[in-house]
Design an enzyme around this catalytic site. Structure first.
Site, PDB file in Angstrom:
ATOM      1  N   THR A  82       0.752  -1.118   0.079  1.00  8.84           N
ATOM      2  CA  THR A  82      -0.069  -0.026   0.032  1.00  8.84           C
ATOM      3  C   THR A  82       0.929   1.270   0.011  1.00  8.84           C
ATOM      4  OG1 THR A  82      -1.897   1.013   1.203  1.00  8.84           O
ATOM      5  CG2 THR A  82      -0.181  -0.123   2.619  1.00  8.84           C
ATOM      6  N   CYS A  83       0.321   2.340  -0.424  1.00  9.94           N
ATOM      7  CA  CYS A  83       0.975   3.789  -0.351  1.00  9.94           C
ATOM      8  C   CYS A  83      -0.048   4.587  -0.180  1.00  9.94           C
ATOM      9  CB  CYS A  83       1.672   3.609  -1.774  1.00  9.94           C
ATOM     10  SG  CYS A  83       0.736   3.725  -3.261  1.00  9.94           S
ATOM     11  N   ARG A  84       0.007   5.772  -0.840  1.00 12.32           N
ATOM     12  CA  ARG A  84      -1.053   6.731  -0.602  1.00 12.32           C
ATOM     13  C   ARG A  84      -2.074   6.712  -1.534  1.00 12.32           C
ATOM     14  NH1 ARG A  84      -2.492  10.680  -2.913  1.00 12.32           N
ATOM     15  NH2 ARG A  84      -2.639  13.135  -2.614  1.00 12.32           N
TER      16      ARG A  84
END
Length: 131
Positions: A82-84
């Site tokens: 996951t990231c932003r």
């Protein structure tokens, strides 16, 4: 990316349920300062994207000592990135796939989707984050 490899995504509902059961190894590839500003998904660990390839080249012992969770194995099917916004997980996939991490799943909506769906957020635990 090899033509015969399929990138597996994961949606909020499935991820939320998996996080609740502790059935997923969730790796947030944002920078530590981003976690400070926004919080993080429950149960996630931080390996900044610019350290991902190096981190996975470490021995299991070195990885555990540095990142405070067991090193994912290439064949593991419970690893989710996951990231932003989902953009960096796509870039990270291109770095991981040649290393044999073909079962890693990508949370394409990432933090923004999690927050939009009302998912809980936690203050980061920097004992689990390389600073």
């Amino acid at each position: 990316m090899a033509d015969d490899v399929i990138v597996l995504g994961i949606e909020y509902g499935e991820l939320s349920e998996s996080v609740g059961r502790g059935a997923v190894k969730l790796i947030d590839i944002r920078q530590p300062w981003e976690l400070i500003q926004t919080g993080k998904l429950p149960g996630s660990y931080n390996i900044p994207m610019n350290q991902l390839v190096h981190a996975l080249s470490l021995s299991e012992h070195q990885f555990l000592h540095q990142y405070n969770f067991p090193k994912p194995r290439p064949r593991d099917s419970n690893v989710v990135l996951t990231c932003r916004s989902g953009r960096r997980v796509r870039v990270a996939w291109n770095q991981l796939e040649p290393l044999g991490y073909c079962n890693v799943r990508l949370y394409f909506g990432s933090y923004l989707d999690w927050k939009a769906n009302g998912g809980p957020l936690l203050e980061p635990d920097f004992s689990q984050t390389l600073q």
